[in-house]
Design a protein around this motif. Sequence first.
Motif, PDB file in Angstrom:
ATOM      1  N   TRP A 140       0.831  -1.209   0.000  1.00 53.89           N
ATOM      2  CA  TRP A 140       0.000   0.000   0.000  1.00 53.89           C
ATOM      3  C   TRP A 140       0.870   1.265   0.000  1.00 53.89           C
ATOM      4  N   LEU A 141       1.930   1.281   0.797  1.00 55.79           N
ATOM      5  CA  LEU A 141       2.798   2.458   0.870  1.00 55.79           C
ATOM      6  C   LEU A 141       3.555   2.680  -0.433  1.00 55.79           C
ATOM      7  N   TRP A 143       2.518   1.767  -3.412  1.00 58.75           N
ATOM      8  CA  TRP A 143       1.513   2.267  -4.361  1.00 58.75           C
ATOM      9  C   TRP A 143       1.202   3.737  -4.082  1.00 58.75           C
ATOM     10  N   THR A 144       1.080   4.094  -2.803  1.00 57.89           N
ATOM     11  CA  THR A 144       0.819   5.487  -2.423  1.00 57.89           C
ATOM     12  C   THR A 144       1.958   6.394  -2.869  1.00 57.89           C
ATOM     13  N   GLN A 147       1.539   7.092  -6.509  1.00 57.70           N
ATOM     14  CA  GLN A 147       0.467   8.071  -6.698  1.00 57.70           C
ATOM     15  C   GLN A 147       0.915   9.476  -6.309  1.00 57.70           C
ATOM     16  N   GLN A 148       1.743   9.539  -5.263  1.00 57.86           N
ATOM     17  CA  GLN A 148       2.260  10.833  -4.795  1.00 57.86           C
ATOM     18  C   GLN A 148       3.110  11.494  -5.874  1.00 57.86           C
ATOM     19  N   HIS A 153      -3.203  13.090  -5.962  1.00 55.29           N
ATOM     20  CA  HIS A 153      -3.924  13.634  -4.802  1.00 55.29           C
ATOM     21  C   HIS A 153      -4.003  15.143  -4.828  1.00 55.29           C
ATOM     22  N   LEU A 207      -8.123   9.739   4.074  1.00 60.21           N
ATOM     23  CA  LEU A 207      -7.148   9.249   3.096  1.00 60.21           C
ATOM     24  C   LEU A 207      -5.729   9.321   3.638  1.00 60.21           C
ATOM     25  N   ASP A 211      -2.634   6.369   4.871  1.00 62.99           N
ATOM     26  CA  ASP A 211      -1.212   6.360   4.503  1.00 62.99           C
ATOM     27  C   ASP A 211      -0.308   6.417   5.726  1.00 62.99           C
ATOM     28  N   LEU A 262       7.819   7.207   1.856  1.00 65.30           N
ATOM     29  CA  LEU A 262       6.773   6.184   1.856  1.00 65.30           C
ATOM     30  C   LEU A 262       7.245   4.907   1.161  1.00 65.30           C
TER      31      LEU A 262
END
Length: 345
Positions: A140-141, A143-144, A147-148, A153, A207, A211, A262
């Motif tokens: 998850w981190l 993937w985040t 996205q970052q 976001h 959200l 994270d 992250l």
Amino acid sequence: MLDLPLWFEVGSLVVLTLILVGDLLLVLKRPHVPSFTESTLWVAFYVGLALVFAGLMFLLGDAEHGGQFLAGWLTEYSLSIDNLFVFVIIMARFSVPRKLQQEVLMVGIIIALILRGVFILLGASLIENFSWIFYLFGAWLVWTAIQQVRGDHEDDDSETFIVRMLRKRVNLTDEYDGVKLRTTIDGTRFFTPMLVVFVAIGTTDLLFALDSIPAIFGITHSAFIVFTANVFALMGLRQLYFLLGGLLERLEYLKYGIAFILAFIGVKLVLHAMHVNELPFINGGEHIEWAPEISTWMSLGVIVVAMAVATVASLIKARVDAKRRGNRLLDEVPHFTEDAGRRDR
């Protein structure tokens, strides 16, 4: 295992609660836009308080857990600044009057604390019972972080599904009435835009909690450290908002520094999951002994360097861009030739 005196743990939670309540009462009794000096003093006070707490962790606990608190606090602080950047976008998007922004920020911080508290309890329970959860947290981190970097976001032109549904289903006025959620106009009750702002802030907090909690559990498994690091990271966020002002928009590379942190913690979690592996379809359910464990102090060093590099690089770029804009303006100013100057004389 963390072994702190009970009086210290209980006393810390009581003192932190009193400080947060005092900060809330200050906002309610003296609603105003803090000056640069006032904001600086408050931010310095909260940062100093966190460092004093870290020192007590070293004295009453040990160096390992003191380092875990520092690494966790810095990680959560960096994510809170990113959260703050989104708050700026929301404030601008819904044209929140500046004199009301303190109250909105305080509500946002309270919602963030509640959500993170819930996720901390859930995370601690999952970690205690399912070691494989580290695989999910790590993935998850990572993937985040992707996205970052992509900046998904930061799309300030879009609204969450919840906000869009809210706009369609309730009677909203365009005018704010202080921080009230409802107001009366010509005998008819309306919801004010503050309701939409609070929903947007709450959705954002949710959200970011998704994270931040896996990120800090990648540094420490102590629920006490996780919670206190989150509280200290959120304390002073309101004053930091007014202190930084337009500087947030200049920190262009901040998202890359946070993304790196992250991703790093995500990889650390996956390596830890491999080290304590119990999944039968991975290495026959046996621990993967060759998987390295990243130390707390290495994590702390990576976090500090990543944030420092991102901040310095952002400020350098902002300065270069400002010079370019200045030079461009100078080039656009009409210059008289020497002959024209002589003719004028």
